[in-house]
Design an enzyme around this catalytic site. Structure first.
Site, PDB file in Angstrom:
ATOM      1  N   LYS A   1      50.003  32.374 -56.874  1.00 18.11           N
ATOM      2  CA  LYS A   1      50.176  30.943 -57.089  1.00 18.11           C
ATOM      3  C   LYS A   1      50.669  30.659 -58.505  1.00 18.11           C
ATOM      4  O   LYS A   1      50.224  31.316 -59.453  1.00 18.11           O
ATOM      5  CB  LYS A   1      48.787  30.304 -56.867  1.00 18.11           C
ATOM      6  CG  LYS A   1      48.680  28.841 -57.147  1.00 18.11           C
ATOM      7  CD  LYS A   1      47.248  28.357 -56.942  1.00 18.11           C
ATOM      8  CE  LYS A   1      46.359  28.607 -58.148  1.00 18.11           C
ATOM      9  NZ  LYS A   1      45.149  27.807 -58.192  1.00 18.11           N
TER      10      LYS A   1
ATOM     11  N   LYS B   1      37.681  33.516 -60.403  1.00 21.50           N
ATOM     12  CA  LYS B   1      37.525  33.365 -61.852  1.00 21.50           C
ATOM     13  C   LYS B   1      36.418  34.263 -62.380  1.00 21.50           C
ATOM     14  O   LYS B   1      36.555  34.852 -63.454  1.00 21.50           O
ATOM     15  CB  LYS B   1      37.263  31.899 -62.207  1.00 21.50           C
ATOM     16  CG  LYS B   1      38.524  31.084 -62.063  1.00 21.50           C
ATOM     17  CD  LYS B   1      38.423  29.692 -62.617  1.00 21.50           C
ATOM     18  CE  LYS B   1      39.733  28.942 -62.367  1.00 21.50           C
ATOM     19  NZ  LYS B   1      39.579  27.506 -62.260  1.00 21.50           N
TER      20      LYS B   1
ATOM     21  N   LYS C   1      48.202  27.608 -64.312  1.00 17.40           N
ATOM     22  CA  LYS C   1      48.040  27.497 -65.766  1.00 17.40           C
ATOM     23  C   LYS C   1      47.453  28.765 -66.365  1.00 17.40           C
ATOM     24  O   LYS C   1      47.718  29.112 -67.501  1.00 17.40           O
ATOM     25  CB  LYS C   1      47.092  26.338 -66.093  1.00 17.40           C
ATOM     26  CG  LYS C   1      47.645  24.989 -65.732  1.00 17.40           C
ATOM     27  CD  LYS C   1      46.624  23.879 -65.935  1.00 17.40           C
ATOM     28  CE  LYS C   1      46.062  23.410 -64.610  1.00 17.40           C
ATOM     29  NZ  LYS C   1      45.812  21.979 -64.502  1.00 17.40           N
TER      30      LYS C   1
HETATM   31  P1  TYM Z   1      44.287  21.411 -60.818  1.00 18.96           P
HETATM   32  O1  TYM Z   1      44.207  20.598 -62.066  1.00 18.96           O
HETATM   33  O2  TYM Z   1      44.157  22.874 -60.898  1.00 18.96           O
HETATM   34  O3  TYM Z   1      45.639  21.110 -60.068  1.00 18.96           O
HETATM   35  C1  TYM Z   1      46.076  19.793 -59.772  1.00 18.96           C
HETATM   36  C2  TYM Z   1      46.738  19.748 -58.401  1.00 18.96           C
HETATM   37  O4  TYM Z   1      47.844  20.637 -58.357  1.00 18.96           O
HETATM   38  C3  TYM Z   1      47.748  21.457 -57.195  1.00 18.96           C
HETATM   39  N1  TYM Z   1      48.361  22.761 -57.478  1.00 18.96           N
HETATM   40  C4  TYM Z   1      49.315  23.352 -56.736  1.00 18.96           C
HETATM   41  N2  TYM Z   1      49.940  22.971 -55.602  1.00 18.96           N
HETATM   42  C5  TYM Z   1      50.887  23.797 -55.106  1.00 18.96           C
HETATM   43  N3  TYM Z   1      51.234  24.979 -55.694  1.00 18.96           N
HETATM   44  C6  TYM Z   1      50.640  25.387 -56.816  1.00 18.96           C
HETATM   45  N4  TYM Z   1      51.004  26.531 -57.395  1.00 18.96           N
HETATM   46  C7  TYM Z   1      49.626  24.566 -57.394  1.00 18.96           C
HETATM   47  N5  TYM Z   1      48.841  24.680 -58.497  1.00 18.96           N
HETATM   48  C8  TYM Z   1      48.071  23.571 -58.539  1.00 18.96           C
HETATM   49  C9  TYM Z   1      46.249  21.577 -56.942  1.00 18.96           C
HETATM   50  O5  TYM Z   1      45.973  21.935 -55.615  1.00 18.96           O
HETATM   51  C10 TYM Z   1      45.776  20.185 -57.279  1.00 18.96           C
HETATM   52  O6  TYM Z   1      45.933  19.320 -56.180  1.00 18.96           O
HETATM   53  N6  TYM Z   1      39.803  20.838 -58.711  1.00 18.96           N
HETATM   54  C11 TYM Z   1      41.083  20.197 -58.906  1.00 18.96           C
HETATM   55  C12 TYM Z   1      40.982  18.894 -59.676  1.00 18.96           C
HETATM   56  C13 TYM Z   1      40.057  17.897 -59.074  1.00 18.96           C
HETATM   57  C14 TYM Z   1      40.284  17.154 -57.876  1.00 18.96           C
HETATM   58  C15 TYM Z   1      39.130  16.307 -57.755  1.00 18.96           C
HETATM   59  C16 TYM Z   1      41.304  17.105 -56.942  1.00 18.96           C
HETATM   60  C17 TYM Z   1      38.867  17.513 -59.588  1.00 18.96           C
HETATM   61  N7  TYM Z   1      38.312  16.557 -58.788  1.00 18.96           N
HETATM   62  C18 TYM Z   1      39.019  15.453 -56.677  1.00 18.96           C
HETATM   63  C19 TYM Z   1      41.173  16.238 -55.880  1.00 18.96           C
HETATM   64  C20 TYM Z   1      40.038  15.418 -55.745  1.00 18.96           C
HETATM   65  C21 TYM Z   1      41.964  21.145 -59.707  1.00 18.96           C
HETATM   66  O7  TYM Z   1      41.509  22.065 -60.317  1.00 18.96           O
HETATM   67  O8  TYM Z   1      43.250  20.815 -59.755  1.00 18.96           O
END
Ligand code: TYM
Length: 334
Positions: free
Chosen positions: A197, A114, A200
Site C-alpha cells: 500500500k 505496526k 506515509k
Molecule cells: P489515514 O490517515 O491513514 O488515511 C486517510 C484515508 O486515506 C485512505 N488511504 C488509502 N486509500 C487507498 N490507497 C491507499 N494507499 C491509502 N492510504 C490511505 C485510508 O483508508 C483513509 O480513509 N484510522 C484512519 C483515520 C480515522 C478515521 C476515523 C477514518 C480516524 N477516525 C473515522 C474514518 C472514520 C486512518 O488512519 O486514516
C-alpha cells in the site's frame, strides 16, 4: 427528509497527504458534501500514537486542515474540525474500551502490522486502542456512511460490532455505519513496491506521491516507478502490478475506463503512458498545492474556520453523549 450523515477522518502524521489518501478517501469526501450532512475530522488524537514533536503535530494539523479545504471542502457545507477540539471523542472512547474484548482488539491487522514493525513492546497502548477511538469518532456523529480506503475496512467492522453491542445492552442509541469503499481505488500501491500500500510509513519516499510536492519530483517519481517485464500497457494485477497501479491512477484521475486506456497505449510502450500519468497527477495536485499555500499564509483565518467546525461538531457530540451517559448509568450532575 434529513440528509444521510457522512463522517470520515484523516491523520495529521505527515507534511502532506499522498495520492492514496486522495484517491481512496478525500476525493469521495468532496461530492458527498452535496448529498450528505458531512463531518470531516483531522484526527490529531490518533496521530499521538506515533509520538510526534508538539510543534510538528500542531503544524501538521494546520497543513492537514488546509489541504482539506484546498481539495474542495466548503466550510459552509461541511463541518471540518480537529478531533482534540471536541472532548467527547475521548469520553466515548473510554466507554467503548470497556465493551471491547482483548482478543477482539488484538485481531486488528493494522495493530499487528505496526507491532511487528516496531516490536510488540515498542507499540504503545494508544496504538492498541486506536480502533476504539476511531469507532467513537464515527458513532458520536451517528454517521450513516464512512468513506475510507480498504485498509480501514476491519476497523469499520469493529465499529459496527461495538455499536450493535452497545445498542443491544443499553437500548438503541447508535446508528449502524456503512463503509463506503470505492472498489477501483481502494488500495493505491507504492510506486517502488507495487504489492504494498502507498503509505506515509513506507520505507522509501520514492514510492509516494505527495499532494504538496512540486511538479518536478512528482514527474520523476512516476517516470522511475517500478514497472514490470514486457513493454505492453496491460491491466494484469498478478503479472503487472506496477502498470496496473498506474492504470488505476490514470483511470481515476481522468475518468477514462481502464480498457479504453489499454487500447489507447497499444504498441506505445511504458514511456508515453507514464508521461501522461505524470501530467494527470501534476494537473490534479498543482491547484491543491497552491490553494493550500494560500490558506496556510493566514493561520488566523484557518483557525477561525476550524473553530466554527468544532462548534458545530461539539453540538452533535454533546447530544449523543448526553444519551450515552444516561444509558450506561452515570449519575446525572445536578
Ligand atoms: P489515514 O490517515 O491513514 O488515511 C486517510 C484515508 O486515506 C485512505 N488511504 C488509502 N486509500 C487507498 N490507497 C491507499 N494507499 C491509502 N492510504 C490511505 C485510508 O483508508 C483513509 O480513509 N484510522 C484512519 C483515520 C480515522 C478515521 C476515523 C477514518 C480516524 N477516525 C473515522 C474514518 C472514520 C486512518 O488512519 O486514516
Amino acid at each position: 427528509m434529513a440528509r444521510p450523515r457522512v463522517f470520515s477522518g484523516i491523520q495529521p502524521t505527515a507534511d502532506s497527504f499522498h495520492l492514496g489518501n486522495y484517491l481512496g478517501a478525500l476525493r469521495q469526501w468532496v461530492p458527498m458534501q452535496e448529498t450528505h450532512d458531512a463531518f470531516y475530522c483531522v484526527v490529531d488524537l490518533h496521530a499521538l500514537t506515533v509520538s510526534p514533536e508538539p510543534a510538528q503535530l500542531r503544524a501538521r494539523t494546520r497543513v492537514a486542515a488546509a489541504q482539506l479545504f484546498a481539495c474542495g471542502l466548503d466550510p459552509e457545507r461541511s463541518t471540518v474540525f480537529v478531533q482534540s477540539h471536541v472532548r467527547e471523542h475521548t469520553e466515548l472512547t473510554w466507554i467503548l474500551l470497556c465493551l471491547t474484548g482483548m482478543g477482539e482488539a488484538a485481531r486488528m491487522t493494522q495493530f499487528k502490522d505496526k507491532a511487528a514493525k516496531y516490536g510488540e513492546s515498542a507499540a504503545g497502548v494508544g496504538l492498541f486502542t486506536y480502533p476504539m477511538l476511531m469507532a467513537a469518532d464515527i458513532l458520536l456523529y451517528q454517521a450513516d456512511q464512512v468513506p475510507v480506503g480498504a485498509d480501514q475496512k476491519q476497523h469499520l467492522e469493529l465499529t459496527r460490532d461495538l455499536a450493535q453491542r452497545f445498542n443491544h445492552r443499553f437500548g438503541d442509541t447508535f446508528t449502524m455505519p456503512e463503509p463506503f469503499i470505492p472498489k477501483e481505488v481502494e488500495k493505491i500501491t507504492d510506486l517502488q513496491d507495487p504489492t504494498a500500500k502507498m503509505s506515509k510509513s513506507s520505507s522509501s519516499p520514492q514510492g509516494i506521491l505527495d499532494v504538496l510536492e512540486q511538479p518536478g519530483p512528482l514527474r520523476k517519481k512516476i517516470m522511475r516507478a517500478v514497472t514490470d517485464t514486457g513493454s505492453e500497457v496491460l491491466f494484469d494485477e498478478t503479472n503487472k502490478p506496477g502498470i496496473s497501479n498506474l492504470l488505476r491512477i490514470q483511470a481515476a484521475l481522468t475518468g477514462t475506463p481502464i480498457p479504453e486506456l489499454v487500447a489507447r497505449y497499444e504498441g506505445q510502450g511504458y514511456g508515453t503512458f507514464k508521461k501522461d500519468v505524470a501530467e494527470a497527477v501534476v494537473e490534479t495536485f498543482s491547484p491543491i498545492r497552491e490553494r493550500t499555500e494560500k490558506l496556510l499564509s493566514d493561520e488566523t483565518e484557518l483557525d477561525r474556520l476550524l473553530a466554527i467546525g468544532a462548534e458545530r461538531a461539539a453540538a452533535v457530540a454533546r447530544e449523543t453523549m448526553a444519551v450515552v451517559r444516561e444509558r450506561v448509568g452515570f449519575l446525572p450532575k445536578l
